[in-house]
Design an enzyme around this catalytic site. Sequence first.
Site, PDB file in Angstrom:
ATOM      1  N   CYS A   2     118.766   7.842 -18.005  1.00  0.00           N
ATOM      2  CA  CYS A   2     118.247   8.662 -16.917  1.00  0.00           C
ATOM      3  C   CYS A   2     117.004   9.387 -17.420  1.00  0.00           C
ATOM      4  O   CYS A   2     116.902   9.714 -18.598  1.00  0.00           O
ATOM      5  CB  CYS A   2     119.267   9.691 -16.486  1.00  0.00           C
ATOM      6  SG  CYS A   2     120.741   8.954 -15.803  1.00  0.00           S
ATOM      7  N   ARG A  27     113.657   4.224 -17.345  1.00  0.00           N
ATOM      8  CA  ARG A  27     114.933   4.717 -17.856  1.00  0.00           C
ATOM      9  C   ARG A  27     116.073   4.545 -16.868  1.00  0.00           C
ATOM     10  O   ARG A  27     117.235   4.763 -17.213  1.00  0.00           O
ATOM     11  CB  ARG A  27     114.802   6.191 -18.227  1.00  0.00           C
ATOM     12  CG  ARG A  27     113.767   6.447 -19.286  1.00  0.00           C
ATOM     13  CD  ARG A  27     113.586   7.924 -19.482  1.00  0.00           C
ATOM     14  NE  ARG A  27     114.709   8.498 -20.187  1.00  0.00           N
ATOM     15  CZ  ARG A  27     114.770   8.675 -21.496  1.00  0.00           C
ATOM     16  NH1 ARG A  27     113.765   8.334 -22.246  1.00  0.00           N
ATOM     17  NH2 ARG A  27     115.826   9.213 -22.050  1.00  0.00           N
ATOM     18  N   TRP A  74     120.391   6.254 -13.979  1.00  0.00           N
ATOM     19  CA  TRP A  74     121.081   5.017 -14.304  1.00  0.00           C
ATOM     20  C   TRP A  74     122.545   5.417 -14.398  1.00  0.00           C
ATOM     21  O   TRP A  74     122.958   6.085 -15.340  1.00  0.00           O
ATOM     22  CB  TRP A  74     120.578   4.436 -15.623  1.00  0.00           C
ATOM     23  CG  TRP A  74     121.181   3.108 -15.946  1.00  0.00           C
ATOM     24  CD1 TRP A  74     120.763   1.891 -15.501  1.00  0.00           C
ATOM     25  CD2 TRP A  74     122.325   2.860 -16.770  1.00  0.00           C
ATOM     26  NE1 TRP A  74     121.580   0.902 -15.992  1.00  0.00           N
ATOM     27  CE2 TRP A  74     122.542   1.463 -16.772  1.00  0.00           C
ATOM     28  CE3 TRP A  74     123.198   3.666 -17.493  1.00  0.00           C
ATOM     29  CZ2 TRP A  74     123.580   0.861 -17.473  1.00  0.00           C
ATOM     30  CZ3 TRP A  74     124.230   3.072 -18.198  1.00  0.00           C
ATOM     31  CH2 TRP A  74     124.412   1.687 -18.190  1.00  0.00           C
ATOM     32  N   ASN A  98     120.942  13.725 -18.490  1.00  0.00           N
ATOM     33  CA  ASN A  98     120.899  12.391 -19.077  1.00  0.00           C
ATOM     34  C   ASN A  98     121.971  12.362 -20.157  1.00  0.00           C
ATOM     35  O   ASN A  98     121.985  13.216 -21.038  1.00  0.00           O
ATOM     36  CB  ASN A  98     119.511  12.153 -19.678  1.00  0.00           C
ATOM     37  CG  ASN A  98     119.445  10.940 -20.585  1.00  0.00           C
ATOM     38  OD1 ASN A  98     118.668  10.907 -21.513  1.00  0.00           O
ATOM     39  ND2 ASN A  98     120.247   9.932 -20.344  1.00  0.00           N
ATOM     40  N   GLY A  99     122.892  11.400 -20.052  1.00  0.00           N
ATOM     41  CA  GLY A  99     123.934  11.290 -21.065  1.00  0.00           C
ATOM     42  C   GLY A  99     125.311  11.185 -20.434  1.00  0.00           C
ATOM     43  O   GLY A  99     125.443  10.903 -19.244  1.00  0.00           O
ATOM     44  N   GLU A 479     118.781 -15.408 -27.667  1.00  0.00           N
ATOM     45  CA  GLU A 479     117.746 -14.663 -26.947  1.00  0.00           C
ATOM     46  C   GLU A 479     117.353 -15.385 -25.653  1.00  0.00           C
ATOM     47  O   GLU A 479     117.180 -14.757 -24.607  1.00  0.00           O
ATOM     48  CB  GLU A 479     116.525 -14.458 -27.870  1.00  0.00           C
ATOM     49  CG  GLU A 479     115.249 -13.947 -27.214  1.00  0.00           C
ATOM     50  CD  GLU A 479     115.368 -12.566 -26.575  1.00  0.00           C
ATOM     51  OE1 GLU A 479     116.439 -11.961 -26.629  1.00  0.00           O
ATOM     52  OE2 GLU A 479     114.368 -12.131 -25.974  1.00  0.00           O
ATOM     53  N   LYS A 483     117.762 -13.687 -21.983  1.00  0.00           N
ATOM     54  CA  LYS A 483     116.638 -13.528 -21.044  1.00  0.00           C
ATOM     55  C   LYS A 483     117.017 -14.065 -19.665  1.00  0.00           C
ATOM     56  O   LYS A 483     116.718 -13.454 -18.644  1.00  0.00           O
ATOM     57  CB  LYS A 483     115.395 -14.281 -21.542  1.00  0.00           C
ATOM     58  CG  LYS A 483     114.619 -13.581 -22.620  1.00  0.00           C
ATOM     59  CD  LYS A 483     113.783 -12.462 -22.070  1.00  0.00           C
ATOM     60  CE  LYS A 483     113.618 -11.326 -23.054  1.00  0.00           C
ATOM     61  NZ  LYS A 483     114.799 -10.563 -23.448  1.00  0.00           N
ATOM     62  N   GLU A 486     119.534 -11.707 -18.009  1.00  0.00           N
ATOM     63  CA  GLU A 486     118.963 -10.406 -17.631  1.00  0.00           C
ATOM     64  C   GLU A 486     118.183 -10.464 -16.331  1.00  0.00           C
ATOM     65  O   GLU A 486     118.331  -9.599 -15.475  1.00  0.00           O
ATOM     66  CB  GLU A 486     117.973  -9.931 -18.711  1.00  0.00           C
ATOM     67  CG  GLU A 486     118.596  -9.361 -19.938  1.00  0.00           C
ATOM     68  CD  GLU A 486     117.534  -8.950 -20.940  1.00  0.00           C
ATOM     69  OE1 GLU A 486     117.567  -7.805 -21.388  1.00  0.00           O
ATOM     70  OE2 GLU A 486     116.656  -9.775 -21.291  1.00  0.00           O
ATOM     71  N   HIS A 502     133.040 -27.407 -31.139  1.00  0.00           N
ATOM     72  CA  HIS A 502     134.244 -26.603 -31.380  1.00  0.00           C
ATOM     73  C   HIS A 502     134.673 -25.860 -30.122  1.00  0.00           C
ATOM     74  O   HIS A 502     135.403 -24.881 -30.208  1.00  0.00           O
ATOM     75  CB  HIS A 502     133.998 -25.634 -32.535  1.00  0.00           C
ATOM     76  CG  HIS A 502     133.703 -26.331 -33.819  1.00  0.00           C
ATOM     77  ND1 HIS A 502     134.653 -27.013 -34.535  1.00  0.00           N
ATOM     78  CD2 HIS A 502     132.526 -26.522 -34.483  1.00  0.00           C
ATOM     79  CE1 HIS A 502     134.099 -27.566 -35.603  1.00  0.00           C
ATOM     80  NE2 HIS A 502     132.802 -27.283 -35.587  1.00  0.00           N
ATOM     81  N   LYS A 602     115.614   0.224 -19.124  1.00  0.00           N
ATOM     82  CA  LYS A 602     114.830  -0.175 -20.286  1.00  0.00           C
ATOM     83  C   LYS A 602     115.306   0.495 -21.573  1.00  0.00           C
ATOM     84  O   LYS A 602     115.377  -0.111 -22.613  1.00  0.00           O
ATOM     85  CB  LYS A 602     113.364   0.175 -20.014  1.00  0.00           C
ATOM     86  CG  LYS A 602     112.407  -0.166 -21.122  1.00  0.00           C
ATOM     87  CD  LYS A 602     112.003  -1.603 -21.053  1.00  0.00           C
ATOM     88  CE  LYS A 602     111.194  -2.031 -22.240  1.00  0.00           C
ATOM     89  NZ  LYS A 602     111.421  -3.441 -22.566  1.00  0.00           N
TER      90      LYS A 602
HETATM   91  N1  HGA Z   1     126.419  10.505 -16.565  1.00  0.00           N
HETATM   92  C1  HGA Z   1     125.368  10.807 -15.645  1.00  0.00           C
HETATM   93  C2  HGA Z   1     124.015  10.542 -16.263  1.00  0.00           C
HETATM   94  C3  HGA Z   1     123.882   9.081 -16.600  1.00  0.00           C
HETATM   95  C4  HGA Z   1     122.803   8.754 -17.615  1.00  0.00           C
HETATM   96  O1  HGA Z   1     122.270   9.558 -18.332  1.00  0.00           O
HETATM   97  N2  HGA Z   1     122.514   7.488 -17.738  1.00  0.00           N
HETATM   98  O2  HGA Z   1     121.638   7.091 -18.702  1.00  0.00           O
HETATM   99  C5  HGA Z   1     125.535  10.053 -14.335  1.00  0.00           C
HETATM  100  O3  HGA Z   1     126.242   9.049 -14.258  1.00  0.00           O
HETATM  101  O4  HGA Z   1     124.938  10.480 -13.354  1.00  0.00           O
END
Ligand code: HGA
Length: 607
Positions: A2, A27, A74, A98-99, A479, A483, A486, A502, A602
Amino acid sequence: MCGIIGIVGKDAVAQRLVDGLRRLEYRGYDSAGICTVTNGQFGRRRAEGKLNNLAAKLAAEPLEGIVGIAHTRWATHGAPTEDNAHPHIVGDVTIVHNGIIENFKPLRDELIAQGRTFLSETDTEVVAHLVDREMQTAASPQEAVAAVLPRLHGAFALAIMFREHPDLIIGARLGAPLTVGYGDGENYLGSDALALAPLTQRIAYLEEGDWVVVGRDKVDIYDRTNTPVTRPIVVSGASGALIDKGNHRHFMQKEIYEQPVVVADTLQSYIRPLEMQVAMPQMDFDLSEVERVVIVACGTASYVGMIGKYWIEQMARLPVDVDVASEFRYRDPVLTGKVLGVVVSQSGETADTLAALRHMKANGVTTAGIINVPTSSMAREVDLLLPTHAGPEIGVASTKAFTCQLAVMAALSVNLARAKGKMTAEQEREIVGHLKEAPAAMNAALSHDDEIQKMAHTIAEARDVLYLGRGPDYPMALEGALKLKEISYIHAEGYASGEMKHGPIALIDDKVPLIVLAPAGPLFDKTVSNMQEAMARGAQVVLISDAEGLALAGSDAKATIEMPAVHPLIAPLVYAVPIQLLAYHVACAKGTDVDQPRNLAKSVTVE
Ligand code: HGA
């Protein structure tokens, strides 16, 4: 992941916050939000999906105010809905995060038992409640935040704003990055210096456990014991200009095409052209003492580690372990002896890799980091920074950062080999000669773009794709498959060629394209035998090889892509190009969002 930005400003902030979010969109881009405080009221806009949705909402319903916070998300806890989007408001407190607050469940239960109601499914909202609860009794926002921070387990960067104290924002960081920007009569908070670049170049990086009170004319930083501290203000050098796609349709395409130039730029700082020697930045430890190497990274960067294992073991005869960072700490690795720990990361913020780096340092390991963002947490914490000069990589799928990381890994391998007495000056000269050829060979690989584009239409119809390779082409196969997954959402797997029989060979039928990476050389015959085994069972093979390899085996394949003939050391740099182009064109054929594929971000700053 985030992205956070906050401004305690002297002028209107809404548009500037959105501009900052644009620079943080890498992010996370599943939802976004902004909150300002004006005339004793919070004004908030939030929107699901890309930032443009929020920008449209703001255009329809503008927000006033000269102080505000904003967030691009995110999701980790709770779907990417508007209700879960940040900022979260509880009473007189609003917050972006963020976190992950790992103990959010017991905290939430405690708060619910006290009669509090939650409006989102996020872990973040508990922090807003905790601060709001403290504000009922605390003498100041500072006191409230200082009381709450020790209760939070996990990782966070926070920006907190108070309705009744509209001239400050409090920030805090633990395990997620947060920077303070110093302006002229206003100050800022941001996830990175890039987000703040149009506002200021004067940046202080908060350290683990720090929290900060950002006012208009003053910034007070405290450490985790609430002791006032000063953190150096540095000039970030981050460009304020928005990076554009030039003539390209997508950032990924632009970044694939930039590779010959940025790999040359990167190699330039690792090669002494006159002496034909590989050079390293100044370091205060002796590589000749290294007894083993431990490489830790995630995703594409972990394949650089795997290729590094082949190179370092072959050239320097040192044992090498490679781990994906999310597993490293938890398996309690043995780190005895003179270990050189190497982390590889584009952003330098990847939470798992950062945690692995700290684990190595705590165990007395000397560390080096192959990192693209020189101001990142990892770049600041490693003993030896080995920068890549890829420039900002915007496409979520790593391309130019990968090949630049390979270039630096090659240079490190040669240095270790020389330091360990395993490489003569003559051998080194020869290798430097090959490294110098890499940019031109990558250019030659790019010239196959049109034929790869045509081929992509067939691959786009497949449900599953297999990649095969042997030696360093095995990580390249991984890789190639990553790709495709993703950005084109096709299920793809990479296998070591010899492993096919195998198990995976059972997957083969005439609907499964099999892409074989096989430059001519000592491993070629064996890989081609594995290719034949698959073809005998109906596999539709695309063979990527050089003229010699294609002359030997190309006529059996359904399609071929000819690479220039190169030394095995630089082959991964060159073969990266067709696998990137293939994934790119398949994604375009399928109409997916190439630069911002679903569910990804990212910079992965949560564990
Ligand atoms: N846990 C929070 C923030 C998510 C986050 O930092 N993502 O990188 C949420 O889910 O809103």
